[in-house]
Design a protein around this motif. Structure first.
Motif, PDB file in Angstrom:
ATOM      1  N   GLY A 166      51.491  58.966 102.321  1.00 45.22           N
ATOM      2  CA  GLY A 166      52.387  58.355 103.313  1.00 45.22           C
ATOM      3  C   GLY A 166      52.981  56.961 102.883  1.00 45.22           C
ATOM      4  O   GLY A 166      53.276  56.239 103.548  1.00 45.22           O
ATOM      5  N   LEU A 167      53.303  57.042 101.526  1.00 45.36           N
ATOM      6  CA  LEU A 167      54.059  55.916 101.064  1.00 45.36           C
ATOM      7  C   LEU A 167      55.079  56.148 100.580  1.00 45.36           C
ATOM      8  O   LEU A 167      55.649  57.345 100.123  1.00 45.36           O
ATOM      9  CB  LEU A 167      53.069  55.415  99.594  1.00 45.36           C
ATOM     10  CG  LEU A 167      51.785  54.965  99.662  1.00 45.36           C
ATOM     11  CD1 LEU A 167      50.945  54.831  98.531  1.00 45.36           C
ATOM     12  CD2 LEU A 167      51.599  53.975 100.766  1.00 45.36           C
ATOM     13  N   ASP A 168      56.350  55.110 100.577  1.00 41.44           N
ATOM     14  CA  ASP A 168      57.583  55.228 100.092  1.00 41.44           C
ATOM     15  C   ASP A 168      57.701  55.275  98.619  1.00 41.44           C
ATOM     16  O   ASP A 168      56.611  54.953  97.878  1.00 41.44           O
ATOM     17  CB  ASP A 168      58.192  54.096 100.571  1.00 41.44           C
ATOM     18  CG  ASP A 168      58.538  53.888 101.953  1.00 41.44           C
ATOM     19  OD1 ASP A 168      58.550  54.738 102.835  1.00 41.44           O
ATOM     20  OD2 ASP A 168      58.640  52.679 102.628  1.00 41.44           O
ATOM     21  N   ARG A 169      58.665  56.071  98.340  1.00 40.32           N
ATOM     22  CA  ARG A 169      59.013  56.127  96.792  1.00 40.32           C
ATOM     23  C   ARG A 169      59.983  55.089  96.176  1.00 40.32           C
ATOM     24  O   ARG A 169      61.192  54.972  96.943  1.00 40.32           O
ATOM     25  CB  ARG A 169      59.292  57.762  96.270  1.00 40.32           C
ATOM     26  CG  ARG A 169      57.876  58.470  96.889  1.00 40.32           C
ATOM     27  CD  ARG A 169      58.308  59.965  96.616  1.00 40.32           C
ATOM     28  NE  ARG A 169      59.138  60.637  95.405  1.00 40.32           N
ATOM     29  CZ  ARG A 169      59.453  61.636  95.298  1.00 40.32           C
ATOM     30  NH1 ARG A 169      59.377  62.345  96.065  1.00 40.32           N
ATOM     31  NH2 ARG A 169      59.729  61.969  94.122  1.00 40.32           N
ATOM     32  N   SER A 170      59.795  54.580  95.330  1.00 42.09           N
ATOM     33  CA  SER A 170      60.612  53.389  94.521  1.00 42.09           C
ATOM     34  C   SER A 170      60.464  53.300  93.389  1.00 42.09           C
ATOM     35  O   SER A 170      59.222  53.448  92.707  1.00 42.09           O
ATOM     36  CB  SER A 170      60.781  52.186  95.503  1.00 42.09           C
ATOM     37  OG  SER A 170      59.692  51.767  95.453  1.00 42.09           O
ATOM     38  N   VAL A 171      61.336  52.611  92.496  1.00 34.97           N
ATOM     39  CA  VAL A 171      60.976  51.729  90.985  1.00 34.97           C
ATOM     40  C   VAL A 171      61.595  50.477  91.211  1.00 34.97           C
ATOM     41  O   VAL A 171      62.681  50.363  91.712  1.00 34.97           O
ATOM     42  CB  VAL A 171      61.971  52.825  90.047  1.00 34.97           C
ATOM     43  CG1 VAL A 171      61.842  51.930  88.651  1.00 34.97           C
ATOM     44  CG2 VAL A 171      61.672  54.282  89.981  1.00 34.97           C
ATOM     45  N   THR A 172      60.769  49.481  91.011  1.00 36.46           N
ATOM     46  CA  THR A 172      61.054  48.168  91.222  1.00 36.46           C
ATOM     47  C   THR A 172      60.587  47.343  90.047  1.00 36.46           C
ATOM     48  O   THR A 172      59.210  47.530  89.586  1.00 36.46           O
ATOM     49  CB  THR A 172      60.367  47.613  92.552  1.00 36.46           C
ATOM     50  OG1 THR A 172      60.657  48.570  93.702  1.00 36.46           O
ATOM     51  CG2 THR A 172      60.658  46.208  92.716  1.00 36.46           C
ATOM     52  N   VAL A 173      61.439  46.320  89.763  1.00 38.87           N
ATOM     53  CA  VAL A 173      60.890  45.362  88.761  1.00 38.87           C
ATOM     54  C   VAL A 173      60.164  44.149  89.595  1.00 38.87           C
ATOM     55  O   VAL A 173      60.665  43.592  90.239  1.00 38.87           O
ATOM     56  CB  VAL A 173      61.796  44.851  87.797  1.00 38.87           C
ATOM     57  CG1 VAL A 173      61.390  43.685  86.509  1.00 38.87           C
ATOM     58  CG2 VAL A 173      62.628  46.055  86.936  1.00 38.87           C
ATOM     59  N   THR A 174      58.835  44.051  89.206  1.00 40.78           N
ATOM     60  CA  THR A 174      58.119  42.904  90.037  1.00 40.78           C
ATOM     61  C   THR A 174      57.812  41.516  89.264  1.00 40.78           C
ATOM     62  O   THR A 174      57.808  40.641  89.723  1.00 40.78           O
ATOM     63  CB  THR A 174      56.618  43.345  90.559  1.00 40.78           C
ATOM     64  OG1 THR A 174      56.140  43.608  89.210  1.00 40.78           O
ATOM     65  CG2 THR A 174      56.882  44.685  91.386  1.00 40.78           C
ATOM     66  N   LEU A 175      58.054  41.649  87.836  1.00 39.83           N
ATOM     67  CA  LEU A 175      58.164  40.571  87.147  1.00 39.83           C
ATOM     68  C   LEU A 175      58.997  40.651  85.780  1.00 39.83           C
ATOM     69  O   LEU A 175      59.201  41.746  85.200  1.00 39.83           O
ATOM     70  CB  LEU A 175      56.526  40.440  86.425  1.00 39.83           C
ATOM     71  CG  LEU A 175      56.073  39.459  85.343  1.00 39.83           C
ATOM     72  CD1 LEU A 175      56.107  37.933  86.145  1.00 39.83           C
ATOM     73  CD2 LEU A 175      54.790  39.504  84.699  1.00 39.83           C
ATOM     74  N   GLY A 176      59.601  39.697  85.517  1.00 39.35           N
ATOM     75  CA  GLY A 176      60.508  39.637  84.393  1.00 39.35           C
ATOM     76  C   GLY A 176      61.720  40.439  84.720  1.00 39.35           C
ATOM     77  O   GLY A 176      62.135  40.954  85.812  1.00 39.35           O
ATOM     78  N   ALA A 177      62.557  40.687  83.627  1.00 38.09           N
ATOM     79  CA  ALA A 177      63.634  41.703  83.493  1.00 38.09           C
ATOM     80  C   ALA A 177      63.837  42.115  82.199  1.00 38.09           C
ATOM     81  O   ALA A 177      64.230  41.384  81.429  1.00 38.09           O
ATOM     82  CB  ALA A 177      64.821  40.869  84.076  1.00 38.09           C
ATOM     83  N   PRO A 178      63.663  43.295  81.982  1.00 35.46           N
ATOM     84  CA  PRO A 178      63.610  43.974  80.593  1.00 35.46           C
ATOM     85  C   PRO A 178      65.056  44.016  80.378  1.00 35.46           C
ATOM     86  O   PRO A 178      66.072  43.802  80.814  1.00 35.46           O
ATOM     87  CB  PRO A 178      63.343  45.606  80.859  1.00 35.46           C
ATOM     88  CG  PRO A 178      62.661  45.554  82.133  1.00 35.46           C
ATOM     89  CD  PRO A 178      63.117  44.458  82.728  1.00 35.46           C
ATOM     90  N   SER A 179      65.268  43.326  78.842  1.00 39.34           N
ATOM     91  CA  SER A 179      66.694  43.178  78.618  1.00 39.34           C
ATOM     92  C   SER A 179      67.376  44.446  77.976  1.00 39.34           C
ATOM     93  O   SER A 179      68.683  44.173  77.485  1.00 39.34           O
ATOM     94  CB  SER A 179      66.686  42.092  77.368  1.00 39.34           C
ATOM     95  OG  SER A 179      65.913  42.507  76.148  1.00 39.34           O
ATOM     96  N   GLY A 180      66.529  45.579  77.844  1.00 39.34           N
ATOM     97  CA  GLY A 180      67.360  46.640  77.390  1.00 39.34           C
ATOM     98  C   GLY A 180      66.436  47.778  77.432  1.00 39.34           C
ATOM     99  O   GLY A 180      65.204  47.581  78.056  1.00 39.34           O
ATOM    100  N   PRO A 181      66.742  48.751  77.009  1.00 33.82           N
ATOM    101  CA  PRO A 181      65.440  50.099  77.008  1.00 33.82           C
ATOM    102  C   PRO A 181      64.154  49.562  76.219  1.00 33.82           C
ATOM    103  O   PRO A 181      64.355  48.964  75.240  1.00 33.82           O
ATOM    104  CB  PRO A 181      66.329  51.169  76.288  1.00 33.82           C
ATOM    105  CG  PRO A 181      67.593  50.902  75.983  1.00 33.82           C
ATOM    106  CD  PRO A 181      67.778  49.245  76.248  1.00 33.82           C
ATOM    107  N   ILE A 182      63.310  50.095  76.972  1.00 26.10           N
ATOM    108  CA  ILE A 182      62.024  49.972  76.400  1.00 26.10           C
ATOM    109  C   ILE A 182      61.511  51.290  75.905  1.00 26.10           C
ATOM    110  O   ILE A 182      61.261  52.386  76.914  1.00 26.10           O
ATOM    111  CB  ILE A 182      60.977  49.301  77.448  1.00 26.10           C
ATOM    112  CG1 ILE A 182      61.423  48.007  77.967  1.00 26.10           C
ATOM    113  CG2 ILE A 182      59.557  49.255  77.031  1.00 26.10           C
ATOM    114  CD1 ILE A 182      60.911  47.482  79.023  1.00 26.10           C
TER     115      ILE A 182
END
Length: 182
Positions: A166-182
């Motif tokens: 019963g949960l929504d689906r998403s992709v979210t950055v919650t801390l920092g911001a990657p500067s490129g591919p990881i």
């Protein structure tokens, strides 16, 4: 603070009493109070005769309605408790893997049902696959930050299992911001 009690039907407790981490909806006394609990609520599970089975999360709307976090009654699953579980998982991985690139938490295998944490050096990818873990996210994020001091945390909450919860689906950055591919 005491947690709500969810009772299992007569003779339906044996699997859980023997250590299985899941409680199925057809094993639970789904009475009015149980049905009224919000998805992801932390509860104490008891056998029909009142014997303690453990503390865990409860979702009255799913087939896997209960997920055991601890075999004892707990007043609260909080950031310190979560941090201790994370530390235990971290200690194991550090003994097995030289570099910090691994699956830090693999759900029930690490005593954190519904949680996946992948560590990519100083970056974390997290999946909250159950309503219980979703409700614990603020405490869990605090514990991850205190323990690992990550540069970034990305919630990869795009698994189809979240729909069943019963949960929504998403992709979210919650801390920092990657500067490129990881």
């Amino acid at each position: 603070m005491s947690l709500p009690v969810v009772r299992l039907q007569a003779q339906r407790h044996k699997r859980v009493a023997n250590g299985h981490p899941w409680v199925y909806s057809n094993e639970i006394v789904m009475d009015g109070p149980a049905k009224a609990l919000p998805a992801g609520s932390m509860v104490v599970f008891h056998a029909h005769d009142g014997a303690l089975l453990g503390t865990g999360s409860f979702n009255p709307h799913t087939l896997i309605a209960g997920r055991i976090f601890a075999p004892q009654a707990m007043a609260e699953i909080d950031a310190e408790w979560l941090k201790a579980r994370l530390q235990r998982a971290l200690n194991l991985r550090q003994r097995l893997v030289a570099e910090p690139y691994y699956r830090l938490v693999h759900a029930e295998a690490d005593g954190l049902p519904g949680l996946i944490v992948d560590r990519f050096g100083t970056h974390l990818g997290v999946q909250l696959n159950t309503a219980g873990m979703q409700m614990l996210w603020p405490q869990l994020e605090s514990a991850l930050v205190d323990l690992l001091h990550p540069e970034s945390i990305t919630l990869h909450n795009d698994s189809s299992i979240r729909t069943l919860e019963g949960l929504d689906r998403s992709v979210t950055v919650t801390l920092g911001a990657p500067s490129g591919p990881i």
